[in-house]
Design a protein around this motif. Structure first.
Motif, PDB file in Angstrom:
ATOM      1  N   SER A 162       0.823  -1.203   0.000  1.00  7.88           N
ATOM      2  CA  SER A 162       0.000   0.000   0.000  1.00  7.88           C
ATOM      3  C   SER A 162       0.858   1.254   0.000  1.00  7.88           C
ATOM      4  O   SER A 162       0.395   2.323  -0.361  1.00  7.88           O
ATOM      5  CB  SER A 162      -0.925   0.018   1.228  1.00  7.88           C
ATOM      6  OG  SER A 162      -2.149  -0.616   0.929  1.00  7.88           O
ATOM      7  N   TYR A 163       2.124   1.127   0.406  1.00 11.44           N
ATOM      8  CA  TYR A 163       2.939   2.337   0.546  1.00 11.44           C
ATOM      9  C   TYR A 163       3.594   2.756  -0.766  1.00 11.44           C
ATOM     10  O   TYR A 163       4.044   3.879  -0.918  1.00 11.44           O
ATOM     11  CB  TYR A 163       4.001   2.157   1.639  1.00 11.44           C
ATOM     12  CG  TYR A 163       5.253   1.433   1.215  1.00 11.44           C
ATOM     13  CD1 TYR A 163       6.383   2.142   0.801  1.00 11.44           C
ATOM     14  CD2 TYR A 163       5.302   0.045   1.211  1.00 11.44           C
ATOM     15  CE1 TYR A 163       7.535   1.478   0.404  1.00 11.44           C
ATOM     16  CE2 TYR A 163       6.443  -0.621   0.824  1.00 11.44           C
ATOM     17  CZ  TYR A 163       7.561   0.095   0.417  1.00 11.44           C
ATOM     18  OH  TYR A 163       8.686  -0.568   0.020  1.00 11.44           O
ATOM     19  N   SER A 191       3.858   1.807  -5.358  1.00 13.61           N
ATOM     20  CA  SER A 191       3.207   1.130  -6.478  1.00 13.61           C
ATOM     21  C   SER A 191       4.028  -0.052  -6.994  1.00 13.61           C
ATOM     22  O   SER A 191       3.504  -0.880  -7.738  1.00 13.61           O
ATOM     23  CB  SER A 191       2.943   2.123  -7.615  1.00 13.61           C
ATOM     24  OG  SER A 191       4.157   2.726  -8.005  1.00 13.61           O
ATOM     25  N   CYS A 221      -1.960  -0.001  -3.135  1.00 11.98           N
ATOM     26  CA  CYS A 221      -1.484   1.318  -3.559  1.00 11.98           C
ATOM     27  C   CYS A 221      -2.091   1.737  -4.888  1.00 11.98           C
ATOM     28  O   CYS A 221      -2.504   2.887  -5.059  1.00 11.98           O
ATOM     29  CB  CYS A 221       0.035   1.321  -3.662  1.00 11.98           C
ATOM     30  SG  CYS A 221       0.708   2.918  -4.115  1.00 11.98           S
ATOM     31  N   PRO A 246      -2.551   5.098  -1.974  1.00  8.66           N
ATOM     32  CA  PRO A 246      -1.370   4.882  -1.138  1.00  8.66           C
ATOM     33  C   PRO A 246      -1.606   5.275   0.317  1.00  8.66           C
ATOM     34  O   PRO A 246      -2.247   6.302   0.581  1.00  8.66           O
ATOM     35  CB  PRO A 246      -0.307   5.799  -1.761  1.00  8.66           C
ATOM     36  CG  PRO A 246      -0.988   6.643  -2.752  1.00  8.66           C
ATOM     37  CD  PRO A 246      -2.402   6.220  -2.895  1.00  8.66           C
TER      38      PRO A 246
END
Ligand SMILES: [Zn+2]
Length: 295
Positions: free
Chosen positions: A248-249, A251, A282, A287
């Protein structure tokens, strides 16, 4: 204040993300976020289209159950969920054990059920984990967890698939990550922190988090992971209909992307929902930093 924000393209989505909004961004071009006056000013300056959904979120939360007839009866409360967990331990002591990992800011229980055969032993079986309720206002999640625990216990020895799972896995169900938020019907914990931005990996100070694992709720969740080797961890939310997997942080794809994405696809196709979307957090959603998912 609860505000619906609209975006039409990646450029506008980028503007929205730059605001580091508290809330959920949906894939359909809308977001539902919570702002204080200074954040509303920043939103207005961004030029994004928005509409105010609720002026007074506190008032809404306080009157939530009385303003929506019968909804309350469909969900168990914090106290009822704890009582249900205890009743499963009492009724099925051979396969169900409760482990406590601390208490919340306001002193509520943070615990998980371990469900497996030979429950007192640490057997050579794959350990899997489920949690729910990290966002206190997403009340379907703990309900999901406790009903799943109940089904596993009650159907053990009766339903072959469930019997096989209980015999050959160590299943951990962490039924309510943020009980203070649940009681207050609030996304955040009692310190006003979004616990799903408080985890250690790629933490970046989002959601009011003052440091890595700054809150008892996120610390307790971390402690549940200690000394266990979970091969799968599923965390339930009910803000968005999406099966979201790491990262998620950023791509870039995570090292075991193909395997994780395949699992998400199987989860989707067996979920009972038509076209349940899945993908990387992300890029498929938005994100975030410091989530339990990445950690
Ligand atoms: Zn959530």
């Amino acid at each position: 204040m609860e505000v619906r924000v609209f975006y039409n393209n990646d450029f506008e989505l980028g503007k929205l993300i730059d605001l580091q909004p508290e809330g959920d961004i949906f894939p359909n071009g809308e977001a539902l976020i919570y702002v204080v006056p200074s954040e509303l000013e920043a939103l207005i300056s961004s030029g994004l289209k928005y509409q105010i959904e609720r002026e007074d979120v506190k008032d809404f939360a306080e009157n939530f159950w009385t303003s929506m007839d019968n909804t309350r009866e469909a969900y168990h409360t914090y106290a009822e969920i704890v009582a249900l967990a205890d009743s499963l331990v009492a009724a099925f002591p051979d396969i169900c054990e409760k482990h406590l990992f601390g208490t919340s800011v306001q002193g509520r229980e943070l615990g998980a059920l371990k469900i497996t055969d030979n429950v007192t032993l640490n057997e050579n079986e794959a350990e899997v984990m489920f949690d729910g309720g990290i966002h206190g206002d997403e009340i379907g999640c703990s309900e999901n967890c406790i009903r799943f625990a109940r089904d596993l216990c009650r159907e053990y020895g009766i339903e072959p698939n469930i019997t096989d799972l209980v015999d050959n896995r160590e299943i951990w169900i962490y039924y309510m990550v943020n009980p203070d938020g649940r009681v207050a019907d609030n996304r955040y914990n009692a310190n006003g922190v979004d616990c799903n931005r408080d985890s250690g990996y790629m933490w970046d100070g989002w959601g009011g988090s003052s440091g890595v694992y700054s809150q008892p709720e996120s610390k307790a969740l971390r402690d549940c992971h200690y000394n266990r080797q979970f091969v799968v961890h599923t965390t339930y939310h009910s803000g968005t209909e999406y099966i979201s997997h790491p990262w998620s942080y950023r791509s870039d794809q995570c090292p075991d992307y193909a395997h994780i994405n395949q699992l998400a696809g199987e989860y989707s196709s067996s979920s009972g929902y038509a076209n349940m979307e899945y993908g990387q957090g992300c890029t498929g959603m938005y994100p975030i930093n410091g989530s339990t998912k990445d950690t």
